[in-house]
Motif scaffolding. Structure first.
Motif, PDB file in Angstrom:
ATOM      1  N   GLY A  11       0.866  -1.051  -0.225  1.00 52.05           N
ATOM      2  CA  GLY A  11      -0.157  -0.262   0.106  1.00 52.05           C
ATOM      3  C   GLY A  11       0.809   1.749  -0.131  1.00 52.05           C
ATOM      4  O   GLY A  11       1.796   1.475  -0.108  1.00 52.05           O
ATOM      5  N   LEU A  12       0.293   2.676   0.090  1.00 56.98           N
ATOM      6  CA  LEU A  12       0.845   3.718   0.014  1.00 56.98           C
ATOM      7  C   LEU A  12       0.262   4.755   1.095  1.00 56.98           C
ATOM      8  O   LEU A  12      -1.039   4.727   0.624  1.00 56.98           O
ATOM      9  CB  LEU A  12       0.908   4.520  -1.368  1.00 56.98           C
ATOM     10  CG  LEU A  12       1.069   5.461  -1.847  1.00 56.98           C
ATOM     11  CD1 LEU A  12       2.408   6.065  -1.692  1.00 56.98           C
ATOM     12  CD2 LEU A  12       0.805   6.273  -3.790  1.00 56.98           C
ATOM     13  N   THR A  22       2.748   4.827  -8.586  1.00 51.67           N
ATOM     14  CA  THR A  22       3.011   3.699  -8.271  1.00 51.67           C
ATOM     15  C   THR A  22       2.425   2.926  -8.077  1.00 51.67           C
ATOM     16  O   THR A  22       2.935   1.458  -8.085  1.00 51.67           O
ATOM     17  CB  THR A  22       3.752   4.493  -6.830  1.00 51.67           C
ATOM     18  OG1 THR A  22       4.691   5.462  -6.772  1.00 51.67           O
ATOM     19  CG2 THR A  22       4.294   3.193  -5.777  1.00 51.67           C
ATOM     20  N   PRO A  23       0.895   2.475  -7.636  1.00 54.78           N
ATOM     21  CA  PRO A  23       0.189   1.252  -7.238  1.00 54.78           C
ATOM     22  C   PRO A  23      -0.305   0.309  -8.447  1.00 54.78           C
ATOM     23  O   PRO A  23       0.133  -0.310  -8.582  1.00 54.78           O
ATOM     24  CB  PRO A  23      -1.083   2.128  -6.607  1.00 54.78           C
ATOM     25  CG  PRO A  23      -0.784   3.436  -6.281  1.00 54.78           C
ATOM     26  CD  PRO A  23      -0.107   4.111  -6.786  1.00 54.78           C
ATOM     27  N   TYR A  39      -2.560  -3.767  -4.519  1.00 51.45           N
ATOM     28  CA  TYR A  39      -1.914  -2.511  -3.732  1.00 51.45           C
ATOM     29  C   TYR A  39      -3.003  -1.576  -3.362  1.00 51.45           C
ATOM     30  O   TYR A  39      -3.421  -0.640  -4.009  1.00 51.45           O
ATOM     31  CB  TYR A  39      -1.180  -1.948  -4.771  1.00 51.45           C
ATOM     32  CG  TYR A  39       0.028  -1.171  -4.413  1.00 51.45           C
ATOM     33  CD1 TYR A  39      -0.695   0.101  -4.260  1.00 51.45           C
ATOM     34  CD2 TYR A  39       1.472  -1.259  -4.435  1.00 51.45           C
ATOM     35  CE1 TYR A  39       0.583   0.992  -3.153  1.00 51.45           C
ATOM     36  CE2 TYR A  39       2.186  -0.328  -3.256  1.00 51.45           C
ATOM     37  CZ  TYR A  39       2.241   0.969  -3.557  1.00 51.45           C
ATOM     38  OH  TYR A  39       3.088   1.577  -2.747  1.00 51.45           O
ATOM     39  N   ASP A  40      -2.878  -1.017  -2.190  1.00 48.98           N
ATOM     40  CA  ASP A  40      -3.977   0.436  -2.006  1.00 48.98           C
ATOM     41  C   ASP A  40      -3.772   0.834  -1.444  1.00 48.98           C
ATOM     42  O   ASP A  40      -2.211   1.400  -1.185  1.00 48.98           O
ATOM     43  CB  ASP A  40      -5.165  -0.542  -0.634  1.00 48.98           C
ATOM     44  CG  ASP A  40      -5.156  -1.898  -0.590  1.00 48.98           C
ATOM     45  OD1 ASP A  40      -5.893  -1.971  -2.068  1.00 48.98           O
ATOM     46  OD2 ASP A  40      -5.080  -2.866  -0.219  1.00 48.98           O
ATOM     47  N   LEU A  69       4.918  -1.034   3.066  1.00 48.80           N
ATOM     48  CA  LEU A  69       4.185   0.135   2.484  1.00 48.80           C
ATOM     49  C   LEU A  69       5.623   1.043   2.028  1.00 48.80           C
ATOM     50  O   LEU A  69       5.856   1.186   2.435  1.00 48.80           O
ATOM     51  CB  LEU A  69       3.459   0.420   3.776  1.00 48.80           C
ATOM     52  CG  LEU A  69       1.887  -0.018   4.603  1.00 48.80           C
ATOM     53  CD1 LEU A  69       1.855   0.686   5.971  1.00 48.80           C
ATOM     54  CD2 LEU A  69       1.260  -0.016   4.342  1.00 48.80           C
ATOM     55  N   ASN A  70       4.461   1.722   0.661  1.00 50.01           N
ATOM     56  CA  ASN A  70       5.298   3.029   0.017  1.00 50.01           C
ATOM     57  C   ASN A  70       4.895   4.310   1.403  1.00 50.01           C
ATOM     58  O   ASN A  70       3.928   3.987   1.397  1.00 50.01           O
ATOM     59  CB  ASN A  70       5.212   3.219  -0.497  1.00 50.01           C
ATOM     60  CG  ASN A  70       5.933   2.211  -2.056  1.00 50.01           C
ATOM     61  OD1 ASN A  70       5.291   1.471  -2.919  1.00 50.01           O
ATOM     62  ND2 ASN A  70       7.267   1.985  -1.393  1.00 50.01           N
TER      63      ASN A  70
END
Length: 298
Positions: A11-12, A22-23, A39-40, A69-70
């Motif tokens: 996730g971001l 990015t996702p 990817y959330d 996580l980003n």
């Protein structure tokens, strides 16, 4: 979606991230590896209390089995107290953009610096790094100054309205790169008159923060200009720099290569950087790798 039994979640976390690419880059690359990759986005602008939710979001991600996580603005520095370990690079930079969640522990990394360095190296391999001016000393700025010093910059002058933040960054970089001259700037016009290049590491130029971060009159044809903003790809700064005859590097390469590094941390798989670059260009309606988009080694 792959039929693979391997399911990964990432996730971001950040503010105003709905337009982030990015996702999409992570998910597409995951599918190319046969992974069921989810990817959330956790947009703090949509949560009452904003950044106050950071600790809770990380904890919930652990509970939900996320692998990573980003982290983006405004949490790249604020996230550090909630982590168990930091990579050497992240510790020196003082900012984290990738958190690996593994065996109940949280490991902070910074792939922004490598993303910037790789894009810059490919686009301007022979750039004059004698005297560099940088605008911005936040999370992105800490990564870009670390990158340009790693590439061999002789002198870097950093400008930021937060005097304390600049002083902290200068001290950290001076300790890591003792042979370079690193200083806090006070006279931008004087610094630009002697500069071989400019790094822009503030939000100015983004869709929500339009405009120029400095007067275009301070740019000179012999200088290069490197941008971290990639939405829009052609910022007002890059347009002005082109008109002044400068060589430029847009923010697209950094966006791709930081994602390449984070994907490898989250999945344990080697990302295909060329494939991720192609996907990024499709997402941004850029048909081919050209002078504005550094190519990527596969």
């Amino acid at each position: 979606m792959s039929n693979s039994a391997t399911i990964l979640r990432a996730g971001l976390i950040g503010s105003g991230i709905q337009a982030s690419l990015t996702p999409a880059m992570h998910v597409a690359e995951g599918h190319s590896h046969g992974l069921d990759y989810r990817y959330d986005k956790f947009d703090l602008d949509l949560l009452l209390g904003g950044a106050d939710h950071l600790a809770g979001l990380i904890q919930q991600a652990e509970i939900d089995g996320f692998t990573g996580l980003n982290i983006t603005h405004p949490c790249k520095q604020a996230v550090i107290p909630f982590l168990d370990t930091l990579s050497d690079d992240a510790a020196t930079i003082g900012a984290v953009n990738s958190v690996v969640l593994r065996a109940g522990r949280r490991h902070g990394h910074n792939t922004d610096w490598w993303g910037f360095a790789e894009a810059f190296r490919q686009r301007l391999p022979n750039a004059d790094l004698n005297r560099v001016v940088q605008l911005g000393a936040g999370g992105a700025g800490a990564a870009t100054v670390y990158a340009i010093l790693t590439l061999g910059a002789d002198a870097v002058t950093i400008f930021d309205p937060d005097v304390g933040r600049v002083s902290t960054l200068v001290a950290a970089m001076a300790a890591r790169f003792p042979s370079a001259c690193i200083s806090a700037g006070s006279d931008l016009a004087a610094a630009m008159a002697q500069a071989s290049g400019l790094i822009h590491s503030t939000p100015t130029g983004m869709a929500n923060y339009p405009g120029l971060p400095l007067s275009a009159e301070l740019l000179h044809a012999h200088q290069w200009v490197s941008e971290v903003v990639y939405f829009p790809m052609e910022t007002a700064l890059l347009a002005a720099a082109r008109r002044r005859g400068c060589q430029v590097v847009d923010g697209g390469g950094m966006a791709v290569f930081q994602a390449v590094g984070a994907f490898q941390l989250f999945t344990g798989r080697e990302a295909n950087a060329r494939r991720m670059m192609r996907h990024f260009m499709e997402l941004t309606d850029t048909p081919t790798v050209n002078e504005n988009h550094p190519g990527a080694a596969g």
